[in-house]
Design a protein around this motif. Structure first.
Motif, PDB file in Angstrom:
ATOM      1  N   UNK A  42      -1.135   1.386  -7.296  1.00 31.19           N
ATOM      2  CA  UNK A  42      -1.401   2.106  -6.046  1.00 31.19           C
ATOM      3  C   UNK A  42      -2.756   1.709  -5.459  1.00 31.19           C
ATOM      4  N   UNK A  43      -3.655   1.203  -6.295  1.00 31.56           N
ATOM      5  CA  UNK A  43      -4.933   0.687  -5.802  1.00 31.56           C
ATOM      6  C   UNK A  43      -4.778  -0.735  -5.272  1.00 31.56           C
ATOM      7  N   UNK A  44      -4.063  -1.553  -6.026  1.00 31.23           N
ATOM      8  CA  UNK A  44      -3.904  -2.964  -5.654  1.00 31.23           C
ATOM      9  C   UNK A  44      -3.115  -3.125  -4.358  1.00 31.23           C
ATOM     10  N   UNK A  45      -2.305  -2.136  -4.017  1.00 37.85           N
ATOM     11  CA  UNK A  45      -1.507  -2.220  -2.800  1.00 37.85           C
ATOM     12  C   UNK A  45      -2.181  -1.670  -1.555  1.00 37.85           C
ATOM     13  N   UNK A  46      -3.419  -1.208  -1.678  1.00 37.73           N
ATOM     14  CA  UNK A  46      -4.130  -0.640  -0.524  1.00 37.73           C
ATOM     15  C   UNK A  46      -4.525  -1.729   0.471  1.00 37.73           C
ATOM     16  N   UNK A  47      -4.599  -1.401   1.778  1.00 35.58           N
ATOM     17  CA  UNK A  47      -5.096  -2.355   2.773  1.00 35.58           C
ATOM     18  C   UNK A  47      -6.491  -2.862   2.395  1.00 35.58           C
ATOM     19  N   UNK A  48      -6.708  -4.155   2.506  1.00 35.06           N
ATOM     20  CA  UNK A  48      -7.976  -4.835   2.194  1.00 35.06           C
ATOM     21  C   UNK A  48      -8.236  -4.991   0.696  1.00 35.06           C
ATOM     22  N   UNK A  49      -7.310  -4.500  -0.143  1.00 34.87           N
ATOM     23  CA  UNK A  49      -7.534  -4.589  -1.589  1.00 34.87           C
ATOM     24  C   UNK A  49      -7.553  -6.032  -2.080  1.00 34.87           C
ATOM     25  N   UNK A  50      -6.753  -6.886  -1.482  1.00 38.10           N
ATOM     26  CA  UNK A  50      -6.665  -8.267  -1.964  1.00 38.10           C
ATOM     27  C   UNK A  50      -7.985  -9.016  -1.818  1.00 38.10           C
ATOM     28  N   UNK A  51      -8.800  -8.608  -0.845  1.00 37.47           N
ATOM     29  CA  UNK A  51     -10.074  -9.297  -0.616  1.00 37.47           C
ATOM     30  C   UNK A  51     -11.293  -8.480  -1.039  1.00 37.47           C
ATOM     31  N   UNK A  52     -11.172  -7.156  -1.013  1.00 40.04           N
ATOM     32  CA  UNK A  52     -12.366  -6.309  -1.186  1.00 40.04           C
ATOM     33  C   UNK A  52     -12.352  -5.422  -2.424  1.00 40.04           C
ATOM     34  N   UNK A  53     -11.306  -5.509  -3.244  1.00 39.81           N
ATOM     35  CA  UNK A  53     -11.216  -4.629  -4.404  1.00 39.81           C
ATOM     36  C   UNK A  53     -11.137  -5.435  -5.691  1.00 39.81           C
ATOM     37  N   UNK A  54     -11.908  -5.010  -6.696  1.00 41.57           N
ATOM     38  CA  UNK A  54     -11.785  -5.581  -8.033  1.00 41.57           C
ATOM     39  C   UNK A  54     -11.733  -4.440  -9.044  1.00 41.57           C
TER      40      UNK A  54
END
Length: 334
Positions: free
Chosen positions: A46-58
């Motif tokens: 549910x975190x990995x699927x958030x908008x901008x997660x692919x570029x801004x989330x680790x």
């Protein structure tokens, strides 16, 4: 947030933590989200699927019980939002394991703050406290309302053993330890004190507050017992809580403790509201003798005076519970 250093969110997979990550990503922050097991896809998708997660989330592995496990995640961050907490304390009825859990809560915040000191990049540390560190008082008649000047009386909690007493002791002890460390080590710490947090959610499973908010609809006896124990507490929408965290992080004038509460939480009023919203459901309306622990409201005047606006203050607690119910239904959880 071009050119900004990242921020870290502890307990990022939980109810408040995940919504906070969502709002930070929407604002362009680079977020380091700590979880106990980044490889457990069921708990982090549910975190990995958030908008901008692919570029801004680790995602970063860290555990409150392991000293130094937050060092890597916090290194280079300008802000830390410490949301993680052992919510199981709210449901314990005796003090078996109390010392261990209290130690985890206190040592957990100190471990994270030590990681902040090591990083040497921190601008502000935001700690998610609770109205449980404010409102557990033996003589509430001495006040018209609870404010940030009030501290829960841990001796009273231990003697009375009201609903959530161990949670109140652990969170109060942790907050006091945090303030002491912040003062001694020059950390800019601000605490947020949410009331009962309800409303929409993105987690794949429910939480304590979600179960309580939906209990009159589901008629789950254990969850209804929790709801009765919370009678009189104030409530707040999860979105307002998370926006308040970010507002207090960004506002240079923020200082000290801030209660975050916007709705009264009367179980009879909630039952009436839900019976109108769900006429086909036999919503319980008789609750017997209710706990009077939360006899006074918790005031958010300090937060509002700083300029924060509650986006959901026009809703009553019944509306917030209905939102929570609908979110559960959308996910097939009820």
């Amino acid at each position: 947030m071009e050119g900004k250093m990242p921020v870290c969110v502890t307990g990022a997979s939980g109810y408040i933590g995940s919504w906070l990550v969502k709002r930070l990503l929407e604002r362009g922050y680079h977020v380091r989200a700590t979880v106990r097991d980044p490889g457990n896809k069921k708990k982090v998708n549910h975190l990995l699927g958030l908008p901008n997660a692919s570029t801004n989330l680790s995602l970063w592995k860290a555990d409150l019980t392991e000293e130094g496990s937050f060092d890597d995640a916090i290194q280079g961050c300008e802000g830390v939002f410490h949301v993680a907490t052992p919510m199981e304390l709210l449901l314990l009825k005796d003090n078996a394991g109390m010392d261990e859990i209290k130690s985890t809560t206190v040592n957990g915040i100190l471990s994270i703050m030590k990681s902040c000191s090591k990083a040497k990049t921190l601008k502000r540390f935001i700690y998610t406290a609770s109205v449980y560190t404010v409102a557990m008082q033996p003589e509430p008649s001495l006040f018209d309302e609870y404010t940030e000047d009030n501290w829960s009386d841990v001796d009273f909690c231990f003697d009375r053993k009201m609903f959530g007493w161990m949670y109140a002791i652990a969170k109060t002890s942790a907050e006091k330890a945090g303030w002491k460390y912040a003062e001694e080590n020059g950390i800019d710490m601000v605490t947020v004190h949410p009331a009962l947090v309800v409303g929409h959610f993105i987690t794949p499973c429910t939480s304590f507050s979600i179960d309580a908010a939906t209990s009159l609809y589901t008629q789950d006896e254990v969850a209804m017992g929790s709801l009765k124990g919370l009678h009189g507490i104030t409530a707040v929408h999860v979105d307002d809580v998370c926006n308040a965290h970010i507002y207090l992080f960004e506002n240079p004038l923020a200082k000290g403790r801030y209660i975050c509460s916007s709705q009264s939480f009367n179980i009879s009023d909630i039952a009436h509201s839900l019976s109108l919203k769900y006429p086909s459901i036999d919503i319980p309306n008789k609750f017997g003798v209710l706990d009077k622990t939360f006899a006074l409201p918790c005031s958010s005047k300090k937060l509002v005076d700083l300029g924060f606006k509650f986006a959901h203050e026009h809703k009553d607690a019944g509306d917030l519970c209905a939102e929570t119910i609908e979110s559960c239904k959308d996910k097939g959880l009820i």
